[in-house]
Design a protein around this motif. Structure first.
Motif, PDB file in Angstrom:
ATOM      1  N   SER A   1       0.566  -1.016  -0.042  1.00  0.00           N
ATOM      2  CA  SER A   1      -0.458   0.383   0.527  1.00  0.00           C
ATOM      3  C   SER A   1       0.845   1.249   0.142  1.00  0.00           C
ATOM      4  O   SER A   1       1.711   1.200   0.700  1.00  0.00           O
ATOM      5  CB  SER A   1      -0.672   0.328   1.005  1.00  0.00           C
ATOM      6  N   HIS A   2       0.359   2.201  -1.010  1.00  0.00           N
ATOM      7  CA  HIS A   2       1.646   3.101  -1.295  1.00  0.00           C
ATOM      8  C   HIS A   2       0.720   4.482  -1.282  1.00  0.00           C
ATOM      9  O   HIS A   2       0.155   4.752  -2.294  1.00  0.00           O
ATOM     10  CB  HIS A   2       2.941   2.746  -2.645  1.00  0.00           C
ATOM     11  N   TRP A   3       1.155   5.702  -0.658  1.00  0.00           N
ATOM     12  CA  TRP A   3       0.058   6.622  -0.402  1.00  0.00           C
ATOM     13  C   TRP A   3       1.432   7.854  -1.016  1.00  0.00           C
ATOM     14  O   TRP A   3       2.563   8.010  -0.725  1.00  0.00           O
ATOM     15  CB  TRP A   3      -0.262   7.457   0.875  1.00  0.00           C
ATOM     16  N   ILE A   4       0.828   8.923  -1.622  1.00  0.00           N
ATOM     17  CA  ILE A   4       1.850   9.334  -2.611  1.00  0.00           C
ATOM     18  C   ILE A   4       1.089  10.904  -2.199  1.00  0.00           C
ATOM     19  O   ILE A   4      -0.109  10.711  -2.875  1.00  0.00           O
ATOM     20  CB  ILE A   4       1.775   9.331  -4.041  1.00  0.00           C
ATOM     21  N   THR A   5       1.944  11.546  -1.570  1.00  0.00           N
ATOM     22  CA  THR A   5       0.706  13.116  -1.882  1.00  0.00           C
ATOM     23  C   THR A   5       2.175  14.463  -2.478  1.00  0.00           C
ATOM     24  O   THR A   5       2.694  14.036  -2.812  1.00  0.00           O
ATOM     25  CB  THR A   5       1.083  14.004  -0.276  1.00  0.00           C
ATOM     26  N   ASP A   6       0.915  15.325  -3.263  1.00  0.00           N
ATOM     27  CA  ASP A   6       1.690  15.921  -4.545  1.00  0.00           C
ATOM     28  C   ASP A   6       1.215  17.276  -3.702  1.00  0.00           C
ATOM     29  O   ASP A   6       0.112  17.391  -3.490  1.00  0.00           O
ATOM     30  CB  ASP A   6       0.582  16.194  -5.849  1.00  0.00           C
ATOM     31  N   TYR A   7       1.459  18.491  -3.977  1.00  0.00           N
ATOM     32  CA  TYR A   7       1.322  19.861  -3.469  1.00  0.00           C
ATOM     33  C   TYR A   7       1.657  20.599  -4.962  1.00  0.00           C
ATOM     34  O   TYR A   7       2.808  20.483  -5.576  1.00  0.00           O
ATOM     35  CB  TYR A   7       2.772  20.404  -1.993  1.00  0.00           C
ATOM     36  N   TYR A   8      -0.062  20.893  -5.456  1.00  0.00           N
ATOM     37  CA  TYR A   8       0.040  21.858  -6.448  1.00  0.00           C
ATOM     38  C   TYR A   8       0.126  23.716  -6.243  1.00  0.00           C
ATOM     39  O   TYR A   8      -0.419  23.719  -5.444  1.00  0.00           O
ATOM     40  CB  TYR A   8      -1.134  21.712  -7.077  1.00  0.00           C
ATOM     41  N   ARG A   9       1.549  23.989  -6.163  1.00  0.00           N
ATOM     42  CA  ARG A   9       1.524  25.999  -6.287  1.00  0.00           C
ATOM     43  C   ARG A   9       1.079  26.764  -7.317  1.00  0.00           C
ATOM     44  O   ARG A   9       0.712  26.046  -8.106  1.00  0.00           O
ATOM     45  CB  ARG A   9       2.791  25.955  -5.693  1.00  0.00           C
ATOM     46  N   ASP A  10      -0.105  27.149  -5.966  1.00  0.00           N
ATOM     47  CA  ASP A  10      -0.704  28.408  -6.471  1.00  0.00           C
ATOM     48  C   ASP A  10      -2.100  28.149  -7.263  1.00  0.00           C
ATOM     49  O   ASP A  10      -2.560  28.347  -8.435  1.00  0.00           O
ATOM     50  CB  ASP A  10      -0.453  29.205  -7.517  1.00  0.00           C
ATOM     51  N   VAL A  11      -2.398  26.551  -7.414  1.00  0.00           N
ATOM     52  CA  VAL A  11      -4.100  25.799  -7.628  1.00  0.00           C
ATOM     53  C   VAL A  11      -4.489  25.139  -6.961  1.00  0.00           C
ATOM     54  O   VAL A  11      -4.340  25.031  -5.323  1.00  0.00           O
ATOM     55  CB  VAL A  11      -2.725  24.575  -8.212  1.00  0.00           C
ATOM     56  N   LYS A  12      -5.785  25.853  -7.467  1.00  0.00           N
ATOM     57  CA  LYS A  12      -7.464  25.584  -6.523  1.00  0.00           C
ATOM     58  C   LYS A  12      -7.715  24.207  -6.665  1.00  0.00           C
ATOM     59  O   LYS A  12      -7.450  23.862  -7.681  1.00  0.00           O
ATOM     60  CB  LYS A  12      -8.660  26.631  -6.730  1.00  0.00           C
ATOM     61  N   LEU A  13      -8.669  23.695  -5.506  1.00  0.00           N
ATOM     62  CA  LEU A  13      -9.173  22.657  -5.750  1.00  0.00           C
ATOM     63  C   LEU A  13     -11.006  23.383  -6.722  1.00  0.00           C
ATOM     64  O   LEU A  13     -11.051  23.940  -6.023  1.00  0.00           O
ATOM     65  CB  LEU A  13      -9.755  22.158  -4.375  1.00  0.00           C
ATOM     66  N   ASN A  14     -11.738  22.352  -6.835  1.00  0.00           N
ATOM     67  CA  ASN A  14     -12.996  23.125  -7.182  1.00  0.00           C
ATOM     68  C   ASN A  14     -14.154  22.285  -6.263  1.00  0.00           C
ATOM     69  O   ASN A  14     -14.690  21.692  -6.542  1.00  0.00           O
ATOM     70  CB  ASN A  14     -13.452  22.127  -8.730  1.00  0.00           C
ATOM     71  N   THR A  15     -12.667  21.219  -5.042  1.00  0.00           N
ATOM     72  CA  THR A  15     -13.935  20.430  -3.954  1.00  0.00           C
ATOM     73  C   THR A  15     -13.431  21.214  -3.202  1.00  0.00           C
ATOM     74  O   THR A  15     -13.095  21.821  -2.348  1.00  0.00           O
ATOM     75  CB  THR A  15     -13.919  19.561  -4.302  1.00  0.00           C
ATOM     76  N   GLU A  16     -14.457  21.093  -1.576  1.00  0.00           N
ATOM     77  CA  GLU A  16     -14.764  20.976  -0.633  1.00  0.00           C
ATOM     78  C   GLU A  16     -12.841  20.193   0.023  1.00  0.00           C
ATOM     79  O   GLU A  16     -13.251  18.992  -0.729  1.00  0.00           O
ATOM     80  CB  GLU A  16     -15.353  20.417   0.385  1.00  0.00           C
ATOM     81  N   ASP A  17     -12.294  20.012   0.681  1.00  0.00           N
ATOM     82  CA  ASP A  17     -11.809  19.117   1.944  1.00  0.00           C
ATOM     83  C   ASP A  17     -12.141  17.994   1.541  1.00  0.00           C
ATOM     84  O   ASP A  17     -13.248  18.548   2.423  1.00  0.00           O
ATOM     85  CB  ASP A  17     -10.950  19.619   2.611  1.00  0.00           C
ATOM     86  N   PHE A  18     -11.423  16.660   1.664  1.00  0.00           N
ATOM     87  CA  PHE A  18     -11.865  15.729   1.903  1.00  0.00           C
ATOM     88  C   PHE A  18     -10.754  14.842   2.685  1.00  0.00           C
ATOM     89  O   PHE A  18      -9.753  14.911   1.636  1.00  0.00           O
ATOM     90  CB  PHE A  18     -12.841  14.787   1.233  1.00  0.00           C
ATOM     91  N   CYS A  19     -10.976  14.120   3.372  1.00  0.00           N
ATOM     92  CA  CYS A  19      -9.890  12.249   3.335  1.00  0.00           C
ATOM     93  C   CYS A  19     -10.395  11.419   3.587  1.00  0.00           C
ATOM     94  O   CYS A  19     -11.426  10.576   4.619  1.00  0.00           O
ATOM     95  CB  CYS A  19      -8.888  13.131   4.765  1.00  0.00           C
ATOM     96  N   LEU A  20     -10.784  10.308   3.251  1.00  0.00           N
ATOM     97  CA  LEU A  20     -11.674   8.891   3.093  1.00  0.00           C
ATOM     98  C   LEU A  20     -10.626   8.329   3.651  1.00  0.00           C
ATOM     99  O   LEU A  20     -10.781   6.749   3.968  1.00  0.00           O
ATOM    100  CB  LEU A  20     -11.321   8.675   1.876  1.00  0.00           C
ATOM    101  N   ASP A  21      -9.307   8.691   3.883  1.00  0.00           N
ATOM    102  CA  ASP A  21      -8.109   7.751   4.802  1.00  0.00           C
ATOM    103  C   ASP A  21      -7.661   8.078   6.146  1.00  0.00           C
ATOM    104  O   ASP A  21      -7.253   8.712   6.375  1.00  0.00           O
ATOM    105  CB  ASP A  21      -7.084   6.745   3.486  1.00  0.00           C
ATOM    106  N   GLU A  22      -8.331   7.180   7.208  1.00  0.00           N
ATOM    107  CA  GLU A  22      -7.396   7.535   8.367  1.00  0.00           C
ATOM    108  C   GLU A  22      -6.263   7.638   8.539  1.00  0.00           C
ATOM    109  O   GLU A  22      -5.697   8.551   9.356  1.00  0.00           O
ATOM    110  CB  GLU A  22      -8.325   6.318   9.590  1.00  0.00           C
ATOM    111  N   VAL A  23      -5.203   7.216   7.657  1.00  0.00           N
ATOM    112  CA  VAL A  23      -4.138   7.434   7.696  1.00  0.00           C
ATOM    113  C   VAL A  23      -3.414   8.840   7.867  1.00  0.00           C
ATOM    114  O   VAL A  23      -2.108   9.439   7.732  1.00  0.00           O
ATOM    115  CB  VAL A  23      -3.063   6.654   6.880  1.00  0.00           C
ATOM    116  N   PHE A  24      -4.054   9.490   6.777  1.00  0.00           N
ATOM    117  CA  PHE A  24      -3.551  10.838   6.132  1.00  0.00           C
ATOM    118  C   PHE A  24      -4.716  11.862   7.131  1.00  0.00           C
ATOM    119  O   PHE A  24      -5.194  12.861   6.331  1.00  0.00           O
ATOM    120  CB  PHE A  24      -3.556  11.442   5.236  1.00  0.00           C
ATOM    121  N   ARG A  25      -5.201  11.505   7.980  1.00  0.00           N
ATOM    122  CA  ARG A  25      -6.043  12.754   8.633  1.00  0.00           C
ATOM    123  C   ARG A  25      -4.798  13.656   9.832  1.00  0.00           C
ATOM    124  O   ARG A  25      -5.146  14.524  10.405  1.00  0.00           O
ATOM    125  CB  ARG A  25      -7.221  12.251   9.511  1.00  0.00           C
TER     126      ARG A  25
END
Length: 165
Positions: free
Chosen positions: A138-162
């Motif tokens: 199982s492999h979690w990869i997080t990317d940071y997008y500088r100066d880029v917005k999301l079209n959704t509310e914040d969400f988290c489906l996996d307890e590991v990343f809370r």
């Protein structure tokens, strides 16, 4: 244009055969980064076991070739160029061995708007497709997008990343 992370959308990659030649070639490529690698990665008298980093080669291949499929709407090229590798978490459930057919699935499990950009975390699961369907990595990869917005509310489906970093 904001990013559309595709909450809950699961992408699959067809199973791939992990040959002893592939495993040993990958391990040999690591020699420049280590003084000595365990003989277990090159011993052909026993079943050849992949180096713990081997699973990454399957995940990164998917990201490079089909990474935009994880999104509801494909990101514009200027958005993807603003993305950088931010954090990583790996759990090795069982060693990948030569002779295994490995299937991959992935989905976005976290998206969060930050003051100066956004982060999106993708979870990859590698499984032994033909034998027991047991989880391998199982492999979690997080990317940071500088100066880029999301079209959704914040969400988290996996307890590991809370956890906030």
């Amino acid at each position: 244009m904001p990013l559309h992370p595709g909450l809950g959308k699961i992408c699959y990659q067809k199973e791939v055969y992990v040959s002893a030649r592939w495993v040993m070639s990958f391990s040999a490529g690591l020699l420049s980064h280590a003084d000595k690698l365990e003989d277990v990665y090159f011993n052909t008298e026993e079943q050849v076991i992949a180096h713990p980093m081997f699973g990454w080669s399957l995940c990164w291949k998917f990201i490079l070739e089909r990474g935009n499929e994880r999104f509801e709407v494909s990101p514009e090229s200027f958005e993807t160029r603003r993305g950088v590798h931010y954090r990583e978490h790996v759990i090795i459930h069982s060693s990948i061995k030569a002779g295994t057919w490995v299937a991959l699935s992935c989905k976005h499990i976290q998206a969060e708007q930050r003051e100066k950009g956004s982060i999106i975390t993708t979870r990859f699961d590698l499984v032994d497709e033909r034998r027991s369907k047991r989880p391998l990595v199982s492999h979690w990869i997080t990317d940071y997008y500088r100066d880029v917005k999301l079209n959704t509310e914040d969400f988290c489906l996996d307890e590991v990343f809370r956890i906030k970093f």
